[in-house]
Design a protein around this motif. Structure first.
Motif, PDB file in Angstrom:
ATOM      1  N   SER A  56     -65.218 -33.967  48.922  1.00  0.00           N
ATOM      2  CA  SER A  56     -64.309 -32.849  48.667  1.00  0.00           C
ATOM      3  C   SER A  56     -62.901 -33.347  48.335  1.00  0.00           C
ATOM      4  O   SER A  56     -61.986 -33.260  49.133  1.00  0.00           O
ATOM      5  N   VAL A  57     -62.754 -33.956  47.152  1.00  0.00           N
ATOM      6  CA  VAL A  57     -61.462 -34.386  46.649  1.00  0.00           C
ATOM      7  C   VAL A  57     -61.257 -33.732  45.295  1.00  0.00           C
ATOM      8  O   VAL A  57     -62.189 -33.599  44.507  1.00  0.00           O
ATOM      9  N   GLN A  58     -60.037 -33.288  45.024  1.00  0.00           N
ATOM     10  CA  GLN A  58     -59.785 -32.565  43.782  1.00  0.00           C
ATOM     11  C   GLN A  58     -60.104 -33.423  42.564  1.00  0.00           C
ATOM     12  O   GLN A  58     -59.797 -34.608  42.528  1.00  0.00           O
ATOM     13  N   LYS A  59     -60.695 -32.825  41.543  1.00  0.00           N
ATOM     14  CA  LYS A  59     -61.102 -33.551  40.341  1.00  0.00           C
ATOM     15  C   LYS A  59     -59.928 -33.967  39.474  1.00  0.00           C
ATOM     16  O   LYS A  59     -60.090 -34.736  38.551  1.00  0.00           O
ATOM     17  N   ARG A  60     -58.748 -33.441  39.803  1.00  0.00           N
ATOM     18  CA  ARG A  60     -57.602 -33.802  38.997  1.00  0.00           C
ATOM     19  C   ARG A  60     -57.303 -35.293  39.157  1.00  0.00           C
ATOM     20  O   ARG A  60     -56.628 -35.887  38.331  1.00  0.00           O
ATOM     21  N   HIS A  61     -57.782 -35.899  40.241  1.00  0.00           N
ATOM     22  CA  HIS A  61     -57.614 -37.345  40.437  1.00  0.00           C
ATOM     23  C   HIS A  61     -58.235 -38.124  39.279  1.00  0.00           C
ATOM     24  O   HIS A  61     -57.674 -39.127  38.823  1.00  0.00           O
ATOM     25  N   SER A  62     -59.402 -37.678  38.764  1.00  0.00           N
ATOM     26  CA  SER A  62     -60.075 -38.363  37.657  1.00  0.00           C
ATOM     27  C   SER A  62     -59.213 -38.353  36.405  1.00  0.00           C
ATOM     28  O   SER A  62     -59.158 -39.351  35.664  1.00  0.00           O
ATOM     29  N   ARG A  63     -58.522 -37.227  36.155  1.00  0.00           N
ATOM     30  CA  ARG A  63     -57.668 -37.163  34.970  1.00  0.00           C
ATOM     31  C   ARG A  63     -56.534 -38.178  35.057  1.00  0.00           C
ATOM     32  O   ARG A  63     -56.154 -38.804  34.071  1.00  0.00           O
ATOM     33  N   LYS A  64     -55.982 -38.336  36.255  1.00  0.00           N
ATOM     34  CA  LYS A  64     -54.927 -39.327  36.442  1.00  0.00           C
ATOM     35  C   LYS A  64     -55.436 -40.745  36.179  1.00  0.00           C
ATOM     36  O   LYS A  64     -54.743 -41.568  35.586  1.00  0.00           O
ATOM     37  N   VAL A  65     -56.662 -41.004  36.646  1.00  0.00           N
ATOM     38  CA  VAL A  65     -57.247 -42.338  36.437  1.00  0.00           C
ATOM     39  C   VAL A  65     -57.443 -42.613  34.949  1.00  0.00           C
ATOM     40  O   VAL A  65     -57.083 -43.690  34.446  1.00  0.00           O
ATOM     41  N   TYR A  66     -57.995 -41.636  34.227  1.00  0.00           N
ATOM     42  CA  TYR A  66     -58.218 -41.828  32.791  1.00  0.00           C
ATOM     43  C   TYR A  66     -56.894 -41.992  32.048  1.00  0.00           C
ATOM     44  O   TYR A  66     -56.786 -42.807  31.123  1.00  0.00           O
ATOM     45  N   LEU A  67     -55.889 -41.226  32.446  1.00  0.00           N
ATOM     46  CA  LEU A  67     -54.585 -41.347  31.811  1.00  0.00           C
ATOM     47  C   LEU A  67     -53.982 -42.729  32.054  1.00  0.00           C
ATOM     48  O   LEU A  67     -53.447 -43.362  31.140  1.00  0.00           O
ATOM     49  N   SER A  68     -54.121 -43.220  33.282  1.00  0.00           N
ATOM     50  CA  SER A  68     -53.617 -44.560  33.609  1.00  0.00           C
ATOM     51  C   SER A  68     -54.374 -45.638  32.845  1.00  0.00           C
ATOM     52  O   SER A  68     -53.780 -46.605  32.356  1.00  0.00           O
ATOM     53  N   GLY A  69     -55.689 -45.443  32.737  1.00  0.00           N
ATOM     54  CA  GLY A  69     -56.495 -46.406  31.988  1.00  0.00           C
ATOM     55  C   GLY A  69     -56.099 -46.455  30.528  1.00  0.00           C
ATOM     56  O   GLY A  69     -56.000 -47.546  29.940  1.00  0.00           O
ATOM     57  N   CYS A  70     -55.882 -45.296  29.919  1.00  0.00           N
ATOM     58  CA  CYS A  70     -55.465 -45.254  28.512  1.00  0.00           C
ATOM     59  C   CYS A  70     -54.101 -45.910  28.327  1.00  0.00           C
ATOM     60  O   CYS A  70     -53.871 -46.629  27.341  1.00  0.00           O
ATOM     61  N   LEU A  71     -53.203 -45.668  29.273  1.00  0.00           N
ATOM     62  CA  LEU A  71     -51.867 -46.257  29.197  1.00  0.00           C
ATOM     63  C   LEU A  71     -51.948 -47.782  29.298  1.00  0.00           C
ATOM     64  O   LEU A  71     -51.316 -48.506  28.525  1.00  0.00           O
ATOM     65  N   VAL A  78     -61.203 -52.885  30.572  1.00  0.00           N
ATOM     66  CA  VAL A  78     -60.333 -51.828  31.098  1.00  0.00           C
ATOM     67  C   VAL A  78     -61.096 -50.505  31.168  1.00  0.00           C
ATOM     68  O   VAL A  78     -60.992 -49.752  32.148  1.00  0.00           O
ATOM     69  N   PHE A  79     -61.884 -50.212  30.140  1.00  0.00           N
ATOM     70  CA  PHE A  79     -62.651 -48.968  30.110  1.00  0.00           C
ATOM     71  C   PHE A  79     -63.630 -48.901  31.279  1.00  0.00           C
ATOM     72  O   PHE A  79     -63.748 -47.872  31.947  1.00  0.00           O
ATOM     73  N   LEU A  80     -64.324 -50.014  31.551  1.00  0.00           N
ATOM     74  CA  LEU A  80     -65.311 -50.024  32.630  1.00  0.00           C
ATOM     75  C   LEU A  80     -64.651 -49.802  33.988  1.00  0.00           C
ATOM     76  O   LEU A  80     -65.144 -49.014  34.808  1.00  0.00           O
ATOM     77  N   TRP A  81     -63.536 -50.479  34.220  1.00  0.00           N
ATOM     78  CA  TRP A  81     -62.880 -50.312  35.520  1.00  0.00           C
ATOM     79  C   TRP A  81     -62.221 -48.939  35.646  1.00  0.00           C
ATOM     80  O   TRP A  81     -62.063 -48.419  36.758  1.00  0.00           O
ATOM     81  N   THR A  82     -61.834 -48.353  34.538  1.00  0.00           N
ATOM     82  CA  THR A  82     -61.346 -46.974  34.578  1.00  0.00           C
ATOM     83  C   THR A  82     -62.470 -46.040  35.008  1.00  0.00           C
ATOM     84  O   THR A  82     -62.264 -45.126  35.819  1.00  0.00           O
ATOM     85  N   GLN A  83     -63.677 -46.276  34.473  1.00  0.00           N
ATOM     86  CA  GLN A  83     -64.835 -45.478  34.876  1.00  0.00           C
ATOM     87  C   GLN A  83     -65.111 -45.620  36.366  1.00  0.00           C
ATOM     88  O   GLN A  83     -65.444 -44.645  37.043  1.00  0.00           O
ATOM     89  N   ILE A  84     -64.985 -46.851  36.851  1.00  0.00           N
ATOM     90  CA  ILE A  84     -65.249 -47.076  38.281  1.00  0.00           C
ATOM     91  C   ILE A  84     -64.243 -46.316  39.137  1.00  0.00           C
ATOM     92  O   ILE A  84     -64.611 -45.616  40.090  1.00  0.00           O
ATOM     93  N   LEU A  85     -62.957 -46.437  38.805  1.00  0.00           N
ATOM     94  CA  LEU A  85     -61.921 -45.769  39.598  1.00  0.00           C
ATOM     95  C   LEU A  85     -62.005 -44.250  39.483  1.00  0.00           C
ATOM     96  O   LEU A  85     -61.565 -43.529  40.388  1.00  0.00           O
ATOM     97  N   SER A  86     -62.560 -43.755  38.378  1.00  0.00           N
ATOM     98  CA  SER A  86     -62.721 -42.307  38.244  1.00  0.00           C
ATOM     99  C   SER A  86     -63.767 -41.760  39.217  1.00  0.00           C
ATOM    100  O   SER A  86     -63.815 -40.558  39.475  1.00  0.00           O
ATOM    101  N   GLU A  87     -64.612 -42.668  39.735  1.00  0.00           N
ATOM    102  CA  GLU A  87     -65.610 -42.274  40.744  1.00  0.00           C
ATOM    103  C   GLU A  87     -65.039 -42.498  42.147  1.00  0.00           C
ATOM    104  O   GLU A  87     -65.780 -42.854  43.079  1.00  0.00           O
ATOM    105  N   TYR A  88     -63.739 -42.326  42.282  1.00  0.00           N
ATOM    106  CA  TYR A  88     -63.068 -42.568  43.565  1.00  0.00           C
ATOM    107  C   TYR A  88     -63.715 -41.775  44.694  1.00  0.00           C
ATOM    108  O   TYR A  88     -63.883 -42.279  45.815  1.00  0.00           O
ATOM    109  N   ARG A  89     -64.088 -40.538  44.428  1.00  0.00           N
ATOM    110  CA  ARG A  89     -64.690 -39.704  45.476  1.00  0.00           C
ATOM    111  C   ARG A  89     -65.975 -40.330  46.006  1.00  0.00           C
ATOM    112  O   ARG A  89     -66.190 -40.395  47.215  1.00  0.00           O
ATOM    113  N   LEU A  90     -66.816 -40.805  45.075  1.00  0.00           N
ATOM    114  CA  LEU A  90     -68.085 -41.411  45.483  1.00  0.00           C
ATOM    115  C   LEU A  90     -67.844 -42.723  46.239  1.00  0.00           C
ATOM    116  O   LEU A  90     -68.486 -42.983  47.259  1.00  0.00           O
TER     117      LEU A  90
END
Length: 995
Positions: A522-537, A563-575
């Motif tokens: 139960s963590v807000q999904k907005r965290h994933s958007r931040k991760v993807y934005l950081s990865g793109c940056l 960078v793309f792979l580790w962004t994917q990993i961090l986007s699964e922060y909840r899991l």
């Protein structure tokens, strides 16, 4: 009880509306999973394709740079006006120096030179000990350019400087494979080579050496009637090069112990004497230097390429202008300028007594040292890319000239370092110089001051130290990007494996549902958007940095993928967070099981890595596996069933094959007997399929929804086809041997039997045993017709081991206490349902992909070396085609190699249905374990050694990298045969406890 999916979803009641809602959720999740896994497979293919190319940016980058200024030695008068280079291709040092059986030495002229006129030693070649790199080392002063792998080792892809380039004029005669490398684009050269047709292994090749001498003699004779040629021949800085191929050709054809090879040594010696006398009579000025050596040796088997002393040790004899006279031996040291030799063997050993040269000083060199020796004798600058050290032990110079010669040699190597440093610094934002030579200019000034003060010994020491540091600096800049690239690639592979592991845990285990129920996700999904934005940056920043550094395009791909792979990993922060909490709540017993599974997995993966070079490891594996599995089976089922004994014997039988030679000897009788063995195994399987259905244990693999009369007829047709193929093996081979041709009727029958037999399994019974037996029979005829020896028996041995694996998994499945819980009716809305007969993956299920990988690799290397198709005998295809057709023959050979893979994957698919685990989940685990091997092989890639060693290291890395595609394609192909397999429904599955 009814199971609705791998995550244990089920529904026993409720309203139609609830069922419809649940069904819609399941269908939606199924579509989501399909899209996700399609994306995951495409990502894996792209990742492995990109990362496979990284080895060429890391290991196979050319060391050659351009733009340096030449540095001539500061001599008032060069020691020699002209130089004669005689290279006897493939001449071993021991065969040159030792006496024959009668006690007479094979090279009397050159032996007399060693004793009275010049210097001698052993020139140490660096692998690969082949003709092109050997000649490049002698004439250009650098060793094999690893980027030549992109040219198939046949040519150097980058232009380089050589002694010939710096000469006023070069005259060269010899092989068409060597002379054009150095002279075809050289305007100030006169050269000729004989036609390729002259290189006939069926003849005594010493006439090729005579041809080279005749061309040289003709040149001198023409000059008496050609004033321009005579004027040219009397210029200084001339090089005459005679390439003598006879020893190499005769060594390949007749071995170096043969009388033809040993007689060729005498021919070479006579040619050296004739050249010497011819030139001394022609010039009469004592200004000619002579160098006699070889590019490589020759093994006892008549081959070369590796680093064995018989290949790396070559003779070196120098005499004439600028060369010291012989001196008495004073100790065991054989070099005054080389700290270590490039072939990495034990050196400074006493000269063999039978050479008869113990009392004469011996000066050994590295092969690349010959280039600066020749340049210095002629007063020329060393080749710009040379890494050779000037061997002063050969040169007759005064103290001042020695220092000047070594200083010129040092400056030439230093200039390469400075050029590489400049190139790297101009393209790097965070440049790290080679610190020991940051203040190189002061060292050069100090050397000049010492020379001016005539302190030559101190100047020599500083020059030699500076040269050694320059060589270290060249290696530093050659490997400058290695740490960064290897870190990026390793992080990329690690990230990919973590992505796979998270996918399997999320979609094929009960973990995701457990975490959801406990509220750990139960963590807000907005965290994933931040991760993807950081990865793109981050990716944008790194891209800009790479562009500013003018990095190659592939560098962007390597870094971007990682960078793309580790962004994917961090986007699964909840899991990941939920997984951490889940693990913290576990008891010690859980971690013991987890560590045990990890340890076993690592051991098996490491065994597979080492099995690529040591096939005998499989023998030990199957001996141990046979014993352990039979003991484990005895716990589940009684010995009287015969299954534990069958599993043990089948594993031990297969263990024999990896002890056999990879080169399969012809034995047609064994192939025919193998056909009979296949028929016996199939009849036994048919009997069990028919009579064992009442047995509570066999029911799972002999289950049929219905039985059709045509299945029995089809089975016996397949057995007849196997018998026909066995007969045709004998008839086709006998007729071809007697009449030197393949009879057209035999060819037609072979193609017909092989083609039709592979179609029949599609129409066989859909029980596990009946379908797999039919597949076994279906691929037997083509495999028998493509077999020449014991590999035909290997086919049956592999099949019975696959059957043992199925029996083992069947017993494990039925005795598992976790079966009911993994298929319990819960949480339909939390998970994705893939099929109505699949369950969660459990920790113990890791054994399935691991056993699959072992058997898959046994199929790779059980009867040969899949890394090189050349290791398989071409005569395997002679029952289908004898007229040379490289594409069709290669296709047949590759198809033969694929047949064992097909059996393994068909068995794997059947097992996933039998134990009700998701096949794609197991596939992702296979890829995960394969990539552990990939990382290992990534660090084992070699860019030195023989071409075979280098090529095998590349192919091993390529094979495991390609498994993400290779295995998936075979899954798709075998799905034609296994998709209709049916297993006994769960509601009617018996328990082993009643046995």
């Amino acid at each position: 009880m009814r199971s609705d999916g791998i995550l244990g979803a089920g529904g026993g009641g409720g309203s139609d509306q609830n069922r419809a809602t649940a069904s819609a959720v399941v269908e939606s999740r199924r579509r989501w999973l399909k899209r996700r896994e399609t994306w995951l497979v495409l990502l894996g293919v792209a990742l492995h394709a990109v990362y496979m190319l990284s080895i060429f940016d890391i290991y196979f980058k050319t060391p050659i740079v351009h733009g340096m200024d030449p540095v001539p030695p500061r001599f008032s008068h060069p020691p020699a006006k002209r130089l004669i280079l005689l290279i006897s291709d493939g001449l071993r040092a021991d065969k040159f120096y030792e006496p024959d059986v009668d006690g007479n030495y094979r090279a009397p002229f050159l032996r007399n030179v060693i004793k009275n006129q010049g210097r001698w030693g052993v020139s140490h070649a660096r692998p690969p000990t082949e003709s092109r790199p050997g000649h490049v080392a002698i004439i250009a002063g650098f060793y094999e350019d690893p980027s030549a792998v992109t040219k198939g080792w046949k040519a150097n892809p980058v232009e380089f400087d050589s002694v010939f380039n710096k000469s006023r004029h070069t005259f060269a005669y010899g092989s068409p494979d060597i002379i054009p490398i150095f002279c075809s684009a050289l305007p100030h050269s006169t050269w000729n080579s004989y036609p390729h047709e002259y290189e006939d292994f069926a003849t005594d090749a010493s006439f090729l050496d005579e041809w080279s001498f005749d061309q040289f003699e003709s040149l001198l004779n023409r000059s008496h009637h050609d004033p321009k040629l005579k004027e040219l021949l009397h210029q200084d800085k001339l090089v005459f090069f005679l390439h003598l191929l006879g020893c190499d050709s005769n060594g390949h054809a007749h071995r170096p112990f043969s009388s033809i090879y040993l007689n060729n040594v005498k021919v070479v010696d006579k040619i050296a004497g004739r050249v010497y006398h011819l030139l001394e009579d022609y010039y009469r000025d004592n200004r000619t230097s002579y160098i006699f050596t070889a590019d490589h040796g020759m093994s006892d088997k008549g081959s070369h390429g590796d680093g064995h002393p018989t290949n790396t040790d070559t003779p070196l004899v120098a005499w004439g202008a600028g060369i010291k006279y012989p001196r008495p031996a004073t100790g065991y040291s054989h070099s005054d300028s080389v700290a270590s030799f490039v072939d990495k063997h034990a050196h400074d050993m006493p000269t063999p007594y039978d050479w008869g040269l113990n009392r004469i000083e011996r000066v050994d060199v590295n092969q690349a040292d010959i280039a600066p020796l020749m340049s210095t004798l002629l007063g020329l600058p060393c080749p710009l890319n040379s890494v050779g050290n000037l061997p002063l032990g050969y040169m007759k110079l005064n103290e001042a000239e020695e220092v000047e010669a070594v200083l010129a040699n040092t400056k030439q190597i230093l200039n390469q370092l400075l050029r590489k440093s400049h190139i790297k610094m101009s393209n790097s934002l965070f440049f790290k110089p080679f610190k020991p030579l940051v203040d190189h200019s002061s060292s050069l000034s100090e050397i000049d001051e010492l020379i001016s003060a005539k302190r030559y010994e101190a100047a020599m020491k500083l020059a030699v130290d500076l040269r050694n540091l320059s060589l270290e600096g060249l290696h530093y800049f050659q490997t400058y990007d290695w740490l960064m690239l290897m870190t990026v690639i390793t992080l990329g592979y690690t990230g990919w494996m973590i992505v796979l592991a998270l996918h399997v845990l999320q979609c094929y285990s009960s973990l995701s549902g457990d975490l959801s129920r406990k509220g750990h996700l139960s963590v807000q999904k907005r965290h994933s958007r931040k991760v993807y934005l950081s990865g793109c940056l981050l990716m944008a920043i790194l891209t800009v940095l790479n562009l500013m550094e003018h990095s190659p395009p592939l560098y962007h791909a390597y870094i971007g993928m990682t960078v793309f792979l580790w962004t994917q990993i961090l986007s699964e922060y909840r899991l990941i967070r939920g997984l951490w909490i889940y693990l913290r709540e576990r008891k010690a017993g859980y971690f013991i099981k987890l560590l045990f599974a990890a340890a076993v997995s690592i051991v098996i993966v490491e065994l597979l890595v080492h099995s690529f070079t040591e096939r005998k490891l499989y023998t030990w594996f199957f001996l141990i596996a046979g014993f352990v599995s039979s003991v484990l089976l005895h716990i589940s089922i009684p010995w009287r069933s015969g299954i534990p004994v069958f599993v043990c014997i089948s594993c031990w039988f297969l263990s024999v094959f990896t002890l056999m030679p990879a080169e399969i000897p012809d034995n047609n009788n064994l192939v025919v007997i193998s056909g009979a063995i296949i028929i016996v195994i199939s009849l036994a399987a048919k009997w069990l399929d028919t009579h064992a259905e009442g047995n509570k244990f066999w029911q799972s693999i002999t289950f049929h929804e219905s039985r059709k009369p045509m299945w029995s007829k089809l089975y016996f047709i397949q057995i007849i086809l196997v018998g026909v193929s066995s007969v045709m093996v004998s008839l086709s081979t006998k007729h071809r041997t007697q009449n030197q041709e393949l009879h057209s009727s035999h060819q037609f029958i072979n193609w017909l039997v092989a083609g039709s037999s592979m179609v029949l399994p599609l129409f066989s019974g859909n029980g596990i045993l009946s379908r797999l037996s039919s597949i076994f029979l279906g691929f037997a005829p083509p495999f028998l017709l493509l077999s020449i020896g014991y590999e035909a028996v290997f086919y049956s041995a592999l099949a019975v081991v696959l059957m043992s694996w199925i029996l083992f998994e069947n017993a494990s499945h039925h005795s598992s206490k976790a079966k009911d819980s993994s298929l319990s009716e819960q949480n339909t809305e939390e998970h994705v349902t893939i099929g109505s007969e699949e369950r969660y993956l459990q920790l113990s299920d890791v054994r399935i992909p691991l056993i699959f990988m072992v058997l898959f690799n046994v199929a790779f290397f059980g009867t040969g070396n899949f890394a090189s198709i050349a290791s398989f005998e071409i005569s395997s295809v002679y029952r289908f085609i004898t007229i040379f057709s490289p594409f069709l023959m290669a296709a047949l050979l590759i198809f033969k190699l694929f047949i064992p893979f097909m059996l393994v994957i068909c068995a794997f698919s059947a097992i996933t249905k039998l134990v009700r685990v998701p096949r794609l989940g197991c596939y992702f685990l296979v890829i995960l374990f394969s990539d552990i091997m990939t990382i290992h092989f990534f660090f084992l890639v070699k860019n030195t050694g023989s071409w075979m060693e280098i090529g095998n290291s590349i192919s091993h890395f390529g094979i495991v990298s390609a498994q993400v595609v290779f295995v998936l394609l075979l899954f798709a192909l075998t799905n034609l045969y296994t998709r209709t397999i049916r297993v006994k429904p769960l509601s009617t599955s018996p328990s082993l406890k009643t046995l």
